[in-house]
Structures are given as C-alpha cells and as structure tokens.
Scaffold this active site. Structure first.
Site, short mmCIF file in Angstrom:
data_model
loop_
_atom_site.label_atom_id
_atom_site.label_comp_id
_atom_site.label_asym_id
_atom_site.label_seq_id
_atom_site.Cartn_x
_atom_site.Cartn_y
_atom_site.Cartn_z
N GLY A 584 0.86 -1.19 0.00
CA GLY A 584 0.00 0.00 0.00
C GLY A 584 0.89 1.23 0.00
N GLU A 585 0.26 2.38 -0.05
CA GLU A 585 1.01 3.63 -0.10
C GLU A 585 1.86 3.81 1.16
OE1 GLU A 585 2.43 7.10 -0.58
OE2 GLU A 585 0.69 7.27 -1.84
N LYS A 607 -2.17 -4.06 7.69
CA LYS A 607 -1.49 -2.99 6.96
C LYS A 607 -0.61 -2.27 7.95
CE LYS A 607 -4.90 -1.67 3.59
NZ LYS A 607 -5.70 -0.59 3.05
N ASP A 700 -13.87 6.59 -5.05
CA ASP A 700 -12.90 5.79 -5.81
C ASP A 700 -13.41 4.36 -5.93
OD1 ASP A 700 -9.31 5.10 -5.57
OD2 ASP A 700 -10.68 5.27 -7.27
P1 AMP Z 1 -4.38 -1.20 -0.14
O1 AMP Z 1 -3.38 -0.53 0.69
O2 AMP Z 1 -5.72 -1.23 0.49
O3 AMP Z 1 -4.39 -0.62 -1.52
O4 AMP Z 1 -3.95 -2.74 -0.30
C1 AMP Z 1 -2.94 -3.19 -1.18
C2 AMP Z 1 -3.19 -4.62 -1.62
O5 AMP Z 1 -3.17 -5.50 -0.50
C3 AMP Z 1 -4.58 -4.83 -2.25
O6 AMP Z 1 -4.59 -4.59 -3.62
C4 AMP Z 1 -4.85 -6.30 -1.95
O7 AMP Z 1 -4.26 -7.12 -2.92
C5 AMP Z 1 -4.16 -6.52 -0.63
N1 AMP Z 1 -5.13 -6.40 0.49
C6 AMP Z 1 -5.47 -5.29 1.17
N2 AMP Z 1 -6.37 -5.57 2.13
C7 AMP Z 1 -6.60 -6.90 2.07
C8 AMP Z 1 -7.46 -7.80 2.80
N3 AMP Z 1 -8.28 -7.37 3.77
N4 AMP Z 1 -7.46 -9.11 2.46
C9 AMP Z 1 -6.66 -9.53 1.44
N5 AMP Z 1 -5.84 -8.73 0.72
C10 AMP Z 1 -5.81 -7.44 1.02
#
Ligand code: AMP
Length: 861
Positions: A584-585, A607, A700
């Site tokens: 993620g960011e 995260k 979004d």
């Molecule tokens: P994000 O920071 O929310 O953009 O998350 C980055 C990537 O992590 C996403 O594109 C998913 O592939 C994975 N991801 C985020 N949250 C979850 C979750 N609750 N369960 C499974 N994969 C996740």
C-alpha cells in the site's frame, strides 16, 4: 570463569622439592638451578587475619647483577586461546631500605614459554617470551614482611593466541625485594545456555579474534525454524542471538523445554505457539497429539483446517414446493434442519418421469434442463425446463456438504412429485354482443391440486405483439367486455393450481357482433395479480440502521480521539504476521492471524505504517481505520482493530482470500455463470447502499478497490481521506487540481468536483462493466482526454461480450448525464435481486459491437 587446576603455594612447594630432587640427581646442572633455588625462598608469613600463608620471596638488594628465576610447572591450557594471569605480590620501596646501592629495583618481569612437553626441566632464558614488566601500585616502606600487615598488589595480564598443549610461567627478579603471594591462572568461557529452545554449549572464549560463532542445537522435541546461532564474546558473554527452534507438532514450549500436548489438546504445526483445545466433536486421548480425532459419525474434510470442528453430513432438505409454469417447474426447498456444522451445503437433483399412476418411473435423460445446474447447487432453488406437457415427474433433492463423501450414511433426500400442464379444455359456451363475449370452459381432467383461478388471455387477431390482455376469474365462465364491434379476437384459457400454471388450451377465435344485442354480464373478473407464492431470497438482505450517519474524522479536533471512538486497540502480541500479500502507499500489507481472548484465531490482513512517517502520514493512515470502524455491513470490509501503542502502527482487517476483484476476475476469465457475476454485483451494490445511507461518498469505487473472500463475497474497501485518491495509480491530475480516476468518475465530479452518491452510482456502472468483462480496462487504451470528450459527446461503453441486455441497460442508466436521472443504490439492489430470482430475464444478450449513445439505442463507430 574457570580456574586452571593450579594453585600457587602448593605447586611452588612441589616445585622446590623438584628442584631439590633435580639437584640431587643431576649434579652437573646444579649451577643452572642454584640461582633459582637459592635466590627465591619459600617462606611462611601471616596475612592480615593472621592466618599463615606461603610466599616466595627474593630480596638481594645489596648486591648488583641479580638474575633470579622462579618457574612454574607445565600448565595445561585446556583448549583456551587466551589465558589470564592474576598475581598478588608485595614489593619493597628501595628508598625505605637504608644503605642500598643504586642497583636496587622496584620491578620484576613475567615470562611464558609455550610447549607441548609437560616435563621440561630446563628452558633457556632466551626461549621465554616476555609478558610484561610488573611494577607495584603500592609499595611499602618500613613494614617488615615477617610480622606486619602487608600491602598486596594485584596485577592481571593475559596471553593470547596460545596453540600448544600448555605453557610455563616464569618470574625474573633483577634485584628487587619481592614477595610473591599468589598466582592465579584462568580462562573465560560462555556458560552453557538455552535460548529460543536452542542449547548452546559451554564455549571457551576466543583469542585475539574476538567473537566465537556457536551453533545451537534444538532441545528435545523441537526443530529448527531458523538456524540458531550466537556469538561468545571475549569476556564470556553471549551476544547477538539469531534464529530459533520451535516445538515439533504435538509439543509446546514451556520454560526452555518442549513438553507434550496434554490429552484433549493438540498442536498441528511446529509454528503454532501452543497446544490448543480439541475443536468440537473431536478428542485426543493420548499425549502429543498433532490433531484431534473426530468422534464417531463426524468427519474432517481434507481441506478443513485442523482447528475446525469435526462435522457431519447434513440432514435432508425440507418442505419442497413446486411452481409449474407450462413445461417448466421451479422447485424450492428449505435448507436441512441440521447443516452438520458446515456452511458448504450443496444440492443435487435426480429427475424421473413416471407413469400416470406413479408406479413406473424412468430417468428423465438429457432432454430436461436445470438452471443454473443440476448438481452442486448452492442455493435452495432450481428451474427445471423442457419437461413434457401433461406428464408426471418425481424429483429427488439431495443435500450434501464437504464431508458427505467421507460418511458411510446415505445422503439426506426429499422427494417431490410434479405434474406438468393441465390443459383447459374446450370452450363450451360463447355468447357474443357488439362489445362483449362470454366464454365458458371445463377445467383440466387431472389437476395437480385445487384450482385457484383461471387466466384468460385475448388479443385482436394478428395483433398479439402489440396488445394483449390478461383477465383472471375463479369461476369457469367469463364475460369479456369493452371489445370493438365487428372485430375478431383470439382467446386462450389456462388454469392455476397451488402447484402453478398449466398450459393454455387451444386458441378460440370469436368475432364480436356489429349490432348491439343483449349484454349479459355473468362472470367475475378478478384483479390481475402476479403469481404470488414463496419468494426465496438468495442473498440475505442487509440490516441497516438508517438513523446513523458517518462522521468525518476531520470533525474531531484530536484525530486520536476518532481512532479511540471507532477502532479497537489490539495488543500486538495477539497478532501473528505470516506473509506479505501486497503493498500500500504507507507500507506493506501482510496476512496473518489474530487471536482474540476467548475466540477462535481468525485470519486477518495487516497494513502497517512504514518507519520514518510524518505526523500527517500517521493521521492519514489511521483515518482509514476511523472511517472503516464506523461501518458494519457484510459487504464492507470489516475493521478488527488497530495497533497504535507500539510500532509499527497497524490496521487489522478481515482477510479476503481472493484479493482484489479486478485481478481475481482476470485470473478466472469466463469461469463464472451470469448469476454468479450478478451475485457479486448485488453484494457491491448492497455495500454501496449502506454507505450512501450513512452519507458516505466513496469517490474511488472501482473493481481494484473491491476485495473478494473465499465465498466470492465482494466487499468495498479503500477508505480514507485525501490519501485514497493520492494512492490510486489510476488517478490523474485534472486541470482544476486534485487527482481523479477519470475512467471511473462521473462527468460532473471531473468538471467541478461534485462528488455525491450519484457520482458513486456512475462509478458503480463502470464496476458493472469491469465485472461482466472479467476485468477489462474501461475504455481500453484510450487516453483520459479522449474518454472525457467521448462521454461529453454522449458516447457510452458498449455491452461487454455475452452481457445480458438488462445489465447493459442498468449500466447505461448509471451513466445518465443528469445525476438525478441515475438510479439510487437501493433501486439497483432491488433490480439485481429480481434478476437473480428470475434468471430467464438474463437470457437475452446485448449486441456488443458498437458504442452506445444516450441510453438505449446503439451506434456503430
Ligand atoms: P491497499 O493498501 O488497500 O491498496 O492494499 C494493497 C493490496 O493489498 C490490495 O490490492 C490487496 O491485494 C491486498 N489487500 C489489502 N487488504 C486486504 C485484505 N483485507 N485481504 C486480502 N488482501 C488485502
């Protein structure tokens, strides 16, 4: 610290005897030994507590040219490379001795000689290696050693890089007044220790190359998780532990040992920390269980985790009902009363066609079709088509789950008999007038239940397509009025019983009179009502609390208070991080497990905020949690909690096994039924309805921001403040500033940042398009500028391949230019629910060749 087996006074005693002996047996060597024995004398003195002790003394200060040697026997080094020598001595101050010449010394020298030979009786002076010149810290003046308290000096020196079996120490006096009280020789070692379940042996410290690398050995019943290693430092301390051992399956850690799991508990994997209680319907009668054995009648499917309860096959489906519609029948039933403890119930149907008396039945064969399918149905309903009219069928509905194949007991089944097509026969009577016709008929010969009503359908001959009318009555006679004079109409009648509609009887053509005659009006016309009966909800409808609205974290003066109000603080020790699954960011996204007191371990996504963040970044990162924590809906990603009291700061959410929707669809291109795709869309719409009811605008919404779990349930994710758009690689800067994901965004939001739930509906239409096209990029490789222009000119995305026309129409509705003309999320949910209940409505496919303009008609580019 380990002492060498060597103590000064006794050995010197031995030594002097040895010299005497040597002197006796080897007379020619006397001259070498004599200075030794004659100069250094062994003398008994009293220490400060008045206990007698032995010293070696020399004090030839009155004579010049002294060179008096005192030597130890061979001292074994026992593998040590560095050896320490602590000497205690007294030394007399030359000034305190009246009349001594200038040759008087206040130092002496210490030497060593390394050798494998333990029995050397002669070592040349030049062979010794000098350790140091030793001087006194405190010398004493008037006091005589014989009867007063002595001032003891203690000096420590070390010799390193020893390699031979042992060494000799020697002391050289060049004319001082010395009393040597003790010599202690020792080396240092790191003591045996157990750390992280690895045992590290007693280790002698190194020589000049300071650290000794030591590999640990896993303690009993443990195995290496990562090779255990430590360093033994020169001063005997253990440093830098790396790696660890973990208790083998069936064992758990308890104070540096692995002890067997007690009966009634188990541990399946070495990496699990502790033995856990057997899940329901299982037991472990012996110690050391790696899994629990299912009770009789219960089973564990191969893919079931060992932490899951043992389960059994479901009982039979219940209350089957049928609704006949000509040669189709919809079968519905209630799920088994006993699910066996599992959620993966499926149903299969067997169809048999039976004789009139129901005694002889044969399999239906492949001409009969089941929608969505015959085997492995996940919902408790099926549509059976292409049956023969006027026939009896017997359907056996069987329930099964993930452990049915493991169980010897027969499957739970329920049987339902269905009769198709009760044709209403011949019209008996007819009466005509200028504008009415009276019909009468006879009911079906063998109705499959009590007749509820009859349905009369009529239309002007050759005009059926334009205009036909349906009337209903309970009697078997009806007068239809309001007809045009002198016109031919076609009439058909069918019956409805508890079991559904029968087939229409034959067509009857009747022409109204030109002239008015009587106008008998004998029949009752019932209000038209759509077939009622049982409506089966395939998806659970969402529970909402419409009075609640979302609170923007910025309305809090203290953002930490928002976090405290909406997110639960989790103790980091309850989280086990297992794998990195994305980025993620703000840092990595990992999967792992969360253990909550008194509950089962659950899989979670974690995260974390990477190190070196600013205060603003921390606030933005946590804002996602304070938004998510306000939602509670099956189609919104659930927040488990946050870790803010220690680093790294983390956000813990439920784990979505199938990751983000766009990637998931691309991976499974073409593999789902339309009903499954509509089911996913329904879930997203339901989540969005919840958000819009809470007055939360997402901004979004896109397939990449939807997550999918193992049951194909889609959940809306990616909440946050400014960061949501900053973070989205699809978002582009607009001329007015700010980043916007152009392809997903409604024109008014792009043009003047008018973000509303209606602009979320536009994005939802794009998500529909993404889902039906299995993750295709909206507007393909067109540039953002071209997309904006095309939309402004009224062009809309065409239907994806194999897209039902109703779905494309719904997309076009979402893309209405006027935002108030777009459907609300609540309406979208209702429309999709209807489509799911009536899969036939999805059969007509849209023509996907061209662009769509302004809604329903299409234009080829
Ligand atoms: P994000 O920071 O929310 O953009 O998350 C980055 C990537 O992590 C996403 O594109 C998913 O592939 C994975 N991801 C985020 N949250 C979850 C979750 N609750 N369960 C499974 N994969 C996740």
């Amino acid at each position: 610290h380990s002492r060498l087996h060597f103590s000064f006074p006794s050995y010197l005693l031995l030594f002097s005897h040895l010299f005497v002996l040597l002197a006796i047996f080897f007379p020619p060597l006397l001259y070498v030994l004599l200075p030794l024995t004659l100069s250094w004398e062994e003398i008994s003195v009293m220490d400060e507590r008045n206990t007698p002790m032995r010293t070696y003394q020399v004090c030839n200060v009155m004579e010049a040219n002294q060179n008096n040697w005192l030597r130890t026997r061979h001292i074994s080094r026992e593998g040590a490379q560095r050896v320490y020598i602590e000497i205690k001595f007294t030394l007399r101050d030359c000034n305190s001795l009246p009349g001594v010449p200038g040759t008087c010394k206040e130092t002496f020298n210490m030497y060593y000689y390394e050798s494998n030979n333990a029995n050397l009786w002669f070592i040349k002076e030049s062979q010794y290696v000098k350790i140091d010149t030793i001087a006194a810290d405190e010398s004493f003046t008037q006091v005589d050693v014989g009867d007063r308290v002595m001032k003891l000096n203690t000096e420590v020196r070390d010799i390193s890089n020893l390699s031979k079996k042992g060494f000799y120490l020697a002391f050289q006096d060049l004319g001082a007044c010395i009393a040597l009280v003790s010599v202690r020789v020792f080396y240092k070692k790191c003591p045996l220790t157990v750390l992280n379940l690895a045992q590290f042996p007693d280790t002698i410290t190194g020589g000049d190359t300071a650290l000794v690398e030591v590999h640990g050995v896993c303690v009993n019943a443990s195995e290496e998780f990562e090779a255990p290693k430590m360093y033994c430092s020169a001063d005997g301390g253990w440093l830098v532990p790396i790696g660890r051992c973990v208790c083998k399956p069936g064992f758990e850690e308890n104070k540096d040992v692995c002890q067997p799991c007690r009966p009634g508990t188990y541990k399946a994997s070495a990496t699990d920390a502790y033995c856990t209680k057997c899940p329901p319907h299982s037991s472990s009668p012996q110690e050391q269980a790696v899994e629990c054995i299912c009770e009789k009648g219960f089973h564990r499917a191969e893919s079931d985790p060992r932490s899951m309860a043992c389960t059994r096959p479901p009982s039979a489906p219940e209350n089957p009902i049928s609704t006949v519609n000509e040669t189709c029948v919809t079968l519905e039933w209630s799920p088994p009363r006993d699910t066996g403890g599992r959620g993966d119930i499926t149903y299969s149907l067997h169809c048999r066609k039976c004789s009139g008396d129901g005694k002889k039945c044969t399999p239906c064969g492949s001409s009969v079709h089941f929608v969505p399918r015959q085997i492995g149905l996940s919902s408790a309903t099926v549509l059976v088509t292409d049956l023969q009219p006027d026939s009896n069928y017997s359907f056996t509905i069987e329930s099964q789950n993930g452990v049915s194949d493991l169980s010897p007991t027969p499957r739970g089944t329920v049987v339902i008999n269905v009769t198709t097509s009760q044709t209403v026969s011949v019209v008996l009577k007819e009466r005509r007038s200028k504008d009415s016709v009276t019909l009468a008929w006879q009911g079906p010969e063998r109705p499959n239940g009590a007749i509820v009503e009859y349905e009369v359908i009529y239309y002007e001959k050759n005009q059926r397509e334009q205009n036909y009318t349906v009337l209903k009555t309970r009697s078997n006679m009806m007068t239809v009025d309001g007809l045009k004079p002198g016109t031919t109409y076609v009439f058909r009648v069918r019956a409805r019983t508890d079991g559904g509609y029968g087939s229409y009887g034959g067509e009857i053509e009747l022409e109204t009179n030109v002239l008015a005659i009587g106008d008998p009006n004998q029949s009752t016309i019932l209000a038209v009502s759509i077939a009622g009966g049982i409506v089966l909800l395939i998806f659970l409808s969402s529970c909402q609390d419409s009075s609640r609205t979302y609170i923007h974290p910025h309305t809090y003066e203290d953002p930490n208070q928002a976090i405290r109000d909406f997110a639960k603080e989790i103790d980091a020790s309850n989280i086990r991080i297992e794998r990195v699954i994305g980025a993620g960011e703000f840092g990595e996204v990992c999967s792992g497990r969360l253990r909550v007191q008194g509950k089962r371990e659950i899989y979670v996504a974690i995260k974390s905020l990477k190190a070196g963040y600013s205060d603003k970044q921390r606030r933005d990162f946590l804002s996602e949690a304070s938004i998510m924590g306000q939602f509670d809906h099956p189609n919104i990603i659930r927040l488990e909690g946050v870790v803010t009291r220690c680093k790294p700061v983390m956000i813990i959410t439920e784990f979505m096994e199938n990751g983000s929707l766009d990637t998931f669809l691309k991976k499974h291109d073409g593999q789902f039924t339309v009903i499954q795709l509509v089911g996913m869309l329904r879930g997203i719409a339901s989540g969005m309805k919840y958000l819009s009811d809470m007055s939360y605008i997402h901004r979004d919404l896109a397939a990449r921001n939807i997550l999918v779990n193992s049951n194909l349930v889609c959940k809306v994710s990616d909440f946050g403040l400014s960061r949501v758009l900053e973070d989205d690689p699809e978002a582009a800067y607009t001329t007015r500033g700010g980043k916007i994901p152009i392809r997903w965004t409604a024109p008014e939001a792009i043009a003047y940042r008018k973000f509303t739930s209606a602009s979320d509906v536009w994005s939802y239409g794009i998500v529909m398009w993404e889902v039906i096209s299995y993750g295709e990029r909206p507007y393909w490789e067109m540039s953002n500028q071209d997309v904006i222009k095309a939309i402004d000119e009224g062009y809309r995305l065409p239907a994806p391949m194999d897209c039902p026309v109703v779905l494309h129409q719904l997309m076009l509705d979402c893309w209405e230019k006027g935002r108030s003309d777009r459907p609300k999320f609540g309406q979208i949910v209702t429309i999709l629910d209807k489509l799911i209940r009536n899969p036939a409505s999805l059969r007509e496919l849209a023509n996907s060749s061209g662009w769509s303009v302004g809604g329903s008609y299409k234009l080829e580019l």
